[in-house]
Design an enzyme around this catalytic site. Structure first.
Site, PDB file in Angstrom:
ATOM      1  N   ALA A  38       0.834  -1.204   0.000  1.00  0.00           N
ATOM      2  CA  ALA A  38       0.000   0.000   0.000  1.00  0.00           C
ATOM      3  C   ALA A  38       0.870   1.255   0.000  1.00  0.00           C
ATOM      4  CB  ALA A  38      -0.918   0.007   1.213  1.00  0.00           C
ATOM      5  N   GLY A  72       0.673  -5.618   0.631  1.00  0.00           N
ATOM      6  CA  GLY A  72      -0.340  -5.668  -0.414  1.00  0.00           C
ATOM      7  C   GLY A  72       0.179  -6.201  -1.727  1.00  0.00           C
ATOM      8  N   GLU A 114      -0.147  -9.866  -1.328  1.00  0.00           N
ATOM      9  CA  GLU A 114      -1.589 -10.135  -1.348  1.00  0.00           C
ATOM     10  C   GLU A 114      -2.129 -10.068  -2.772  1.00  0.00           C
ATOM     11  OE1 GLU A 114      -3.510  -8.702   2.784  1.00  0.00           O
ATOM     12  OE2 GLU A 114      -2.424  -7.120   1.720  1.00  0.00           O
ATOM     13  N   GLU A 128       2.950  -6.371   7.921  1.00  0.00           N
ATOM     14  CA  GLU A 128       2.036  -5.379   8.484  1.00  0.00           C
ATOM     15  C   GLU A 128       2.089  -5.269   9.998  1.00  0.00           C
ATOM     16  OE1 GLU A 128       0.264  -6.285   4.431  1.00  0.00           O
ATOM     17  OE2 GLU A 128       1.319  -7.386   6.001  1.00  0.00           O
TER      18      GLU A 128
END
Length: 286
Positions: A89, A134, A137, A157
């Site tokens: 992110a 992310g 992910e 994270e």
């Protein structure tokens, strides 16, 4: 439409046509021997392909077009930025968001991930470089993942006092099991290609030190998919995608329903004719 020819590899010639491009996402349709393969590239070099609102929006637009395109038989997701797939992110952008904006962004990002995961075509993530948070992910939404020697993966994270918020706790657990997922998430560990392959996080590891080694290996996987019946491949993907979420009896029923979709196709008859005539089949997707 801009056209460029790629280097000839192992006797193949692939011509790529740049069909769709935004500032941060580009879509390339391959022709020649690679007709049917589509490459979706992330290109946000100043932010290491960090997932921003604009990148998510561009991805959703590209995926919407790909979803209904029956000429696409395999999709390769890659980075155009050297040594990085996706850094996760965009935390700099997120720091300027209000809590409600953060919530909306996460909602949009999860939708984009789900839209990638739900594409009917087989998808392959080429991990040349870092795929963190992310970024990992995002790759987990693809059917296959190929890691290059330079790949660095992880869900860090918890080191930022948050948790994976775009499906990492769920998709990784379904891939490698809850215990291993907990170990990786609790410790915020980062790991390389060889360990990722050993754990089952990636499907394959590219050989060689070239910056695009994972991409070239992903293209090889896509080329292995190309000769097979496209309707059959899509139906197989649909059936397999349900395997981990339903009981065996229900899964077998889903498999039978998917099998029923290929019975009336011309491709099935072509496959039988080709087998009888001892030649390669010519599948059209009908």
């Amino acid at each position: 439409m801009a056209m460029r020819a790629s280097a000839q590899r192992t006797g193949r010639i692939s011509v790529r046509a740049l069909s769709t491009s935004t500032q941060e996402v580009s879509v390339e349709r391959h022709t020649g021997n690679d007709l049917g393969i589509l490459t979706l590239s992330l290109n946000r070099p100043h932010a290491k392909n960090a997932l921003s609102r604009s990148l998510v929006h561009s991805m959703r637009g590209a995926l919407s077009s790909i979803r209904s395109d029956s000429t696409v038989r395999a999709l390769v997701l890659r980075s155009s930025v050297p040594r990085v797939f996706c850094a996760g992110a965009d935390l700099k952008e997120r720091a300027l968001m209000t809590p409600s904006e953060v919530e909306q962004f996460l909602y949009d990002m999860k939708l984009m991930f789900r839209e990638l995961e739900a594409l009917p075509q087989p998808t392959i993530a080429a991990l040349d470089g870092a795929a963190l948070g992310g970024g990992l992910e995002l790759s987990l939404c693809c059917d296959l993942r190929v890691a290059g020697q330079s790949a660095l993966l992880g869900l860090p994270e918890t080191s930022l006092a948050i948790i994976p918020g775009a499906g990492g706790t769920q998709r990784l657990a379904r891939l490698v099991g809850p215990s291993r997922t907990k170990a990786l998430v609790f410790t915020a560990r980062k790991f390389g290609a060889a360990e990722a392959l050993r754990m089952g996080v990636v499907t394959d590891m590219a050989e060689g030190a070239a910056e695009d080694a994972a991409y070239e290996r992903a293209m090889e996987w896509a080329r292995e998919i190309l000769p097979n019946g496209p309707v059959a491949v899509r139906m197989a993907k649909r059936a397999i995608d349900h395997a981990g979420s339903v009981d065996l009896a229900t899964g077998l029923d889903i498999e039978q329903l998917c099998y029923a979709q290929v019975i009336p196709t011309q491709d099935r008859l072509e496959g039988l004719r080709a087998f009888k005539e001892k030649r390669k089949p010519n599948y059209t997707g009908h």
